[in-house]
Scaffold this motif. Sequence first.
Motif, PDB file in Angstrom:
ATOM      1  N   HIS A 116       0.836  -1.207   0.000  1.00 55.86           N
ATOM      2  CA  HIS A 116       0.000   0.000   0.000  1.00 55.86           C
ATOM      3  C   HIS A 116       0.866   1.250   0.000  1.00 55.86           C
ATOM      4  N   GLU A 117       0.348   2.288  -0.587  1.00 54.72           N
ATOM      5  CA  GLU A 117       0.978   3.606  -0.610  1.00 54.72           C
ATOM      6  C   GLU A 117       0.101   4.585   0.166  1.00 54.72           C
ATOM      7  N   PRO A 118       0.687   5.659   0.707  1.00 51.51           N
ATOM      8  CA  PRO A 118      -0.138   6.667   1.391  1.00 51.51           C
ATOM      9  C   PRO A 118      -1.073   7.354   0.409  1.00 51.51           C
ATOM     10  N   GLU A 119      -2.284   7.608   0.858  1.00 45.75           N
ATOM     11  CA  GLU A 119      -3.277   8.281   0.021  1.00 45.75           C
ATOM     12  C   GLU A 119      -3.885   9.441   0.795  1.00 45.75           C
ATOM     13  N   PHE A 120      -4.701  10.205   0.096  1.00 41.50           N
ATOM     14  CA  PHE A 120      -5.365  11.335   0.748  1.00 41.50           C
ATOM     15  C   PHE A 120      -6.816  11.401   0.297  1.00 41.50           C
ATOM     16  N   ASP A 121      -7.713  11.441   1.276  1.00 42.84           N
ATOM     17  CA  ASP A 121      -9.143  11.567   0.999  1.00 42.84           C
ATOM     18  C   ASP A 121      -9.471  13.054   0.931  1.00 42.84           C
ATOM     19  N   TYR A 122      -9.668  13.552  -0.284  1.00 42.26           N
ATOM     20  CA  TYR A 122      -9.887  14.980  -0.462  1.00 42.26           C
ATOM     21  C   TYR A 122     -11.268  15.422   0.017  1.00 42.26           C
ATOM     22  N   LEU A 123     -12.224  14.509   0.014  1.00 45.22           N
ATOM     23  CA  LEU A 123     -13.556  14.874   0.471  1.00 45.22           C
ATOM     24  C   LEU A 123     -13.589  15.109   1.978  1.00 45.22           C
ATOM     25  N   LYS A 124     -12.820  14.306   2.714  1.00 44.84           N
ATOM     26  CA  LYS A 124     -12.803  14.421   4.166  1.00 44.84           C
ATOM     27  C   LYS A 124     -11.551  15.098   4.687  1.00 44.84           C
ATOM     28  N   SER A 125     -10.625  15.440   3.759  1.00 47.14           N
ATOM     29  CA  SER A 125      -9.351  16.066   4.138  1.00 47.14           C
ATOM     30  C   SER A 125      -8.608  15.214   5.164  1.00 47.14           C
ATOM     31  N   LEU A 126      -8.531  13.918   4.859  1.00 46.28           N
ATOM     32  CA  LEU A 126      -7.870  12.981   5.766  1.00 46.28           C
ATOM     33  C   LEU A 126      -6.788  12.204   5.027  1.00 46.28           C
ATOM     34  N   GLU A 127      -5.689  12.026   5.705  1.00 46.80           N
ATOM     35  CA  GLU A 127      -4.620  11.187   5.175  1.00 46.80           C
ATOM     36  C   GLU A 127      -4.947   9.724   5.445  1.00 46.80           C
TER      37      GLU A 127
END
Length: 487
Positions: A116-127
Amino acid sequence: MGEDTDTRKINHSFLRDHNYVTEATAGALRREERHGKRRWVGWEKHDPSLLYRQSLWGREQENADIISTVEFNHTGELLATGDKGGRVVIFQREPESKNEPYNQGEYNVYSTFQSHEPEFDYLKSLEIEEKINKIKWLPQQNAAHSLLSTNDKTIKLWKITERDKRPEGYNLKDEEGKLKDLSTVTSLQVPVLKPMDLMVEVTPRRIFANGHTYHVNSISVNSDCETYMSADDLRINLWHLAITDRSFNIVDIKPANMEDLTEVITASEFHPHHCNLFVYSSSKGSLRLCDMRASALCDKHSKLYEEPEDPSNRSFFSEIISSVSDVKFSHSGRYMLTRDYLTVKVWDLNMETKPVETYQVHDYLRSKLCSLYENDCIFDKFECAWNGSDSVIMTGAYNNFFRMFDRNTKRDVTLEASRESSKPRAILKPRRVCVGGKRRKDDISVDSLDFTKKILHTAWHPTENIIAIAATNNLYIFQDKVNSEMH
């Protein structure tokens, strides 16, 4: 329910060397045959029984190198670890060799890959962290091996294959694999397979995404070998291994108003033999056994396992320390093993009112709960494990200690996994924590325990007395002393 907004520095480097080193310094369990039954011995003061066999560890500790899960496959020949950096490292057991009798059963690095790679949830502004929360092996159907790995949100199915031959003599391709000019092809030849150095290939077969709103805490493969389930804080989903775009919600404890939320799901597992049964644990210390034959949505459990709380022991920390951090069915399917902060308990599926066995892991910490709450250690999630015959259970503790309990003899032992005591074929000495009063020579005071050194993740070989212990970024293998000396 708020999501975790950890802001630690993201590790983007996949090429950084994991640098696992193999040394003949691991240990194991001693047993002897008496009256045709296996009986665990050597836990007395003068008869220590664990022999260091092998220690596999990484470089100087970095956050990304901390091991977050350990899992043997169904034969025990492969051992997989996942870490906070999103990597999976697979170890393979070496075949027996008459020339090296002291190296029987050592595990060496077989394959390493970025899961897995780090991702970012733009809708919730969460890493979304790359940390591997769980790894589960699928039963082997052919020459290839398969495993599931998950971070907080996404589950992936990986295929591990070996290749020791390569095709040569293509008619339309040159040696580099480029297409030839058809006008230069004047004759036809039959391609042949030529031997090559063994290559282990790991390929992603399925990606199961968008199934969870909250953090995935457990996955479990069903005995039908076609489905698996994944659980987060409030829901459990059932997936088919061949279908990635949809799953079936089988448990949903999310209330209409989140202010009414009183408990969360902490772990879940399928029954080892009955594909319709599964169990899940909660932060209130209860277990719910569900039968998928009863209804499509298993909000109504078939059985509820809960131990009444002793009013005299009620305190501010009661609910926190009663939260179940792990649940495991026994290999026979008759019992369930659970771990809360201070104890491990064995439950009989036929008795819901109380556990049939309760073992104190580190009861000496009961007086330290206030300081453990302040440093957040009270929220640590320890795992537990059965041995192959369901007669011994194991779980971790602080100071790199781990505990083992013999269900037949009621003996228990505290052992330490550390580099300092890792000498070739050294025997592990039982450790003892002193609460007060007179101290023996090798006793350690409860006030000097190192709470930054903790063994959260353990695994037991499915058939042999080989255990894997993850201590932060170190992986230790312990093996049966008697068996290793017989080779």
